[in-house]
Design a protein around this motif. Sequence first.
Motif, short mmCIF file in Angstrom:
data_model
loop_
_atom_site.label_atom_id
_atom_site.label_comp_id
_atom_site.label_asym_id
_atom_site.label_seq_id
_atom_site.Cartn_x
_atom_site.Cartn_y
_atom_site.Cartn_z
N ASP A 433 62.20 72.96 4.36
CA ASP A 433 62.11 72.23 3.09
C ASP A 433 62.84 72.94 1.95
O ASP A 433 63.21 72.32 0.95
CB ASP A 433 60.65 72.02 2.70
CG ASP A 433 59.94 71.08 3.66
OD1 ASP A 433 60.64 70.32 4.36
OD2 ASP A 433 58.69 71.13 3.75
N ASP A 484 64.58 63.47 17.41
CA ASP A 484 64.57 63.38 15.94
C ASP A 484 65.63 64.26 15.27
O ASP A 484 65.63 64.40 14.04
CB ASP A 484 63.19 63.72 15.35
CG ASP A 484 62.12 62.73 15.76
OD1 ASP A 484 62.47 61.59 16.13
OD2 ASP A 484 60.94 63.10 15.74
N TYR A 485 66.53 64.85 16.07
CA TYR A 485 67.59 65.68 15.52
C TYR A 485 68.94 65.21 16.07
O TYR A 485 69.04 64.74 17.21
CB TYR A 485 67.39 67.16 15.87
CG TYR A 485 66.24 67.79 15.12
CD1 TYR A 485 66.46 68.55 13.98
CD2 TYR A 485 64.93 67.61 15.56
CE1 TYR A 485 65.40 69.12 13.28
CE2 TYR A 485 63.86 68.18 14.88
CZ TYR A 485 64.10 68.93 13.74
OH TYR A 485 63.06 69.48 13.05
N ASP A 520 70.63 69.26 12.61
CA ASP A 520 70.14 68.55 11.42
C ASP A 520 69.19 67.44 11.84
O ASP A 520 69.42 66.73 12.82
CB ASP A 520 71.32 67.95 10.64
CG ASP A 520 72.19 69.03 10.02
OD1 ASP A 520 71.62 70.02 9.53
OD2 ASP A 520 73.42 68.87 10.03
N GLN A 521 68.15 67.27 11.07
CA GLN A 521 67.17 66.23 11.37
C GLN A 521 67.74 64.85 11.06
O GLN A 521 68.50 64.67 10.10
CB GLN A 521 65.90 66.45 10.57
CG GLN A 521 64.73 65.60 11.03
CD GLN A 521 63.41 66.07 10.45
OE1 GLN A 521 63.38 66.92 9.55
NE2 GLN A 521 62.31 65.53 10.95
N VAL A 523 67.54 61.47 9.51
CA VAL A 523 66.79 60.80 8.44
C VAL A 523 67.49 59.47 8.16
O VAL A 523 68.67 59.44 7.77
CB VAL A 523 66.74 61.65 7.16
CG1 VAL A 523 65.96 60.90 6.07
CG2 VAL A 523 66.12 63.01 7.44
N ASP A 525 68.92 56.30 6.43
CA ASP A 525 69.41 55.98 5.09
C ASP A 525 69.79 57.20 4.26
O ASP A 525 70.02 57.07 3.05
CB ASP A 525 68.39 55.13 4.31
CG ASP A 525 68.30 53.71 4.86
OD1 ASP A 525 69.31 53.25 5.45
OD2 ASP A 525 67.24 53.09 4.73
N LYS A 526 69.88 58.36 4.86
CA LYS A 526 70.35 59.53 4.14
C LYS A 526 71.85 59.66 4.34
O LYS A 526 72.34 59.78 5.47
CB LYS A 526 69.65 60.80 4.64
CG LYS A 526 70.14 62.07 3.94
CD LYS A 526 69.47 63.31 4.51
CE LYS A 526 70.02 64.57 3.85
NZ LYS A 526 69.39 65.80 4.40
N LYS A 635 75.65 56.99 7.24
CA LYS A 635 74.20 57.17 7.23
C LYS A 635 73.62 56.41 8.41
O LYS A 635 74.17 55.41 8.88
CB LYS A 635 73.59 56.69 5.92
CG LYS A 635 73.71 55.20 5.66
CD LYS A 635 73.09 54.84 4.32
CE LYS A 635 73.22 53.33 4.03
NZ LYS A 635 72.64 52.99 2.72
N TYR A 639 67.33 54.09 14.15
CA TYR A 639 67.09 55.17 15.09
C TYR A 639 66.06 54.69 16.11
O TYR A 639 64.92 54.39 15.77
CB TYR A 639 66.58 56.42 14.35
CG TYR A 639 66.12 57.55 15.25
CD1 TYR A 639 66.87 57.95 16.35
CD2 TYR A 639 64.94 58.23 14.97
CE1 TYR A 639 66.46 58.99 17.16
CE2 TYR A 639 64.52 59.29 15.76
CZ TYR A 639 65.27 59.66 16.87
OH TYR A 639 64.84 60.69 17.67
N LYS A 641 63.68 55.44 18.16
CA LYS A 641 62.80 56.59 18.41
C LYS A 641 62.11 56.49 19.77
O LYS A 641 61.92 57.49 20.46
CB LYS A 641 61.75 56.67 17.30
CG LYS A 641 60.94 57.96 17.29
CD LYS A 641 59.98 57.96 16.11
CE LYS A 641 59.18 59.24 16.06
NZ LYS A 641 60.00 60.41 15.69
#
Length: 666
Positions: A433, A484-485, A520-521, A523, A525-526, A635, A639, A641
Amino acid sequence: MDSMIFNSRLLSLILVCVLASCSATNKATKSFESGEYSDAIYQYEKSLKPDDPESNFLLAEAYRKSNRIQEAEPYYMAAIDAGIEDESAHYFYAVALKANDDVQRANKVLEDYLKKGKDDAVVALAERELNNLSQLQEIETRVNYFRVKNLEAINSKWAEYSPFYNNGRLYFTSNHHGGKIYKGTGTPFTDIFVVNTRGAKVDIATLEELSPIINEPNVNLGSITMSKNGNTVIFAKGNSGKSSGPSEVNLYFTRFRNGTWQTPRPLSINGQDTWDSTPALSPEGTTLYFSSNREGGFGGLDIYTASLNRRGRWVDVRNMGEHVNTPGNEIFPYVGGTGKLYFSSDGWPGFGGLDIFEATREGGHIKLENLGAPINSNADDFGLFLFNPSRGFFTSNRKGGKGDDDIYTFVNDDPNLKIVNYWLAGTTLTHDDNDNLVPLSNTKVVLKDADNEIIDEKFTQVDGKYRFRVFAEENYYLVAEKEDYFTSRIDFSTIGKSVDRAELKEMITNVQFEVDLPLDQIVVDKAIVLNNIYYDLNKADIKTEAAAELDKLVTLMKDNPTINIELSSHTDVRSSHDYNMNLSQRRAQSAVNYLASQGIEGRRMIAKGYGETKLIIEDAQTEEQHQVNRRTEFKVTKYNKKFAKQQAEEGFDETDRFFDDAEDSQ
């Protein structure tokens, strides 16, 4: 009248003999088809006719399939002389001659057959064997420094084979205790034994059988391998003599817990109706080598590998390929601390039967070498194990032993024996974080060669550490994957980094390279900026520099099949809104089209032009500031999952867990 009675009795006697012969032949064939080769040999020999091609051929086959091919030679010859239609008789006749050290006749048999052979599969085998025979002289004259000695303390007139050494104890398989006869070979069923030893110095007073929960009565036990601490073992078990016959061989595992061995369970990698045996763990315990006749191989028995995933389950079964496997049999793999693969084969050039080979990887290629005499002979030589780089054990049924398979010790006195171990190690990392890089646990790391073929793979533990053996003068890819990465891919090379062996003083030298793998994770819409995506003024064509950067995105999309993306283009404020929107849309679409041309499915991508509506620097004044605004981004818009989780789980079943925890795999 008397003449009629005599003729009638003679006819009856002949009929009785014919029926008896037919009955014996039928019984022999039934035994053969059930894999009871010892019984088949007895029955065929009772009813054998010299001019019957089928019974002679099946008798020869029964000898071959019960590991007695030397005794099959005259029956293959009789079958051929009687006009046997099965062309494999010619090939196996040559193999039998070779096993009996008659290479010249074996060569002639193959040459004569190839002048008339029509069965493509047998012709291919014969051509390969003829080529193998042509290389024998070179193998025989090759210099080596091996000395061998029969380990008389544990050998008997029965079979002792597959030595495995761990923590001062020698494990091996044997039927020297006698007992019920296995009809496949005509010898007693085998069990696994263990004895204390210091190298080759055996304390025979400590000899004992393993627990009855492993050594099941009236079932053949095969080779054994185990974790370094000795608490987890894998072994082969099968051949109970039941109707399922010789294909009933599978790999099992058990653990030593609370002072006792647990009930063995089959490994999930066992094939359906296949022969899976001769297991061997890599030194770190995360790769399993074994031999199998499952579909999709090169013929006969092939060597396969499987990897231990982070949840303690064997996954990713892979054939070791044509540089190791042949249309013949490859069996008894072993990888010790030298990084070399040892295995036995009757498909590569050798003296006869099974020979032991050494496979060395360098420069992206595998080099095979027959270890030569005295390690190899015209009999079966197999099951090599090193307890240090210059000493070890192997098995042979050569002449001069105590009987059947014997265990031998060997010493390599090569004065130039130098072992260089190259290692590639590092840590899988991610940002916390506070944007600091921290270890990322439970990550799958794959080592690939320059052709994108998998060499090895590991699953990191809590500390994120991984370590691979690599080889001299070779290019690699490192690929790190985790749910998730984003999958991470990094190039690595050992070219130009080899150690000069001439300068080495020690027998073993370890060289370690360090490469960390950041992930990198994912995310949704990032926005992620793609660097160096530049366009000529007022144009949307993909420039060479931009293509190189987009190629990285192509790789990312291929490595991450669970994501869909939006690829967006942005402009600065120095043209009209409509013009900027149109230009940015064309540029975004151009980038998407490029990805599609490289094999990325169109349904996974959206092109979006934003013009100057999403400026990073609102009051840009300088060209550098305008350039920051003129960017291309992507972006993740979707995903999957659930699919990613399925991939990560890899069919994990808690009941099939091999290791209890990370410590067991060390």
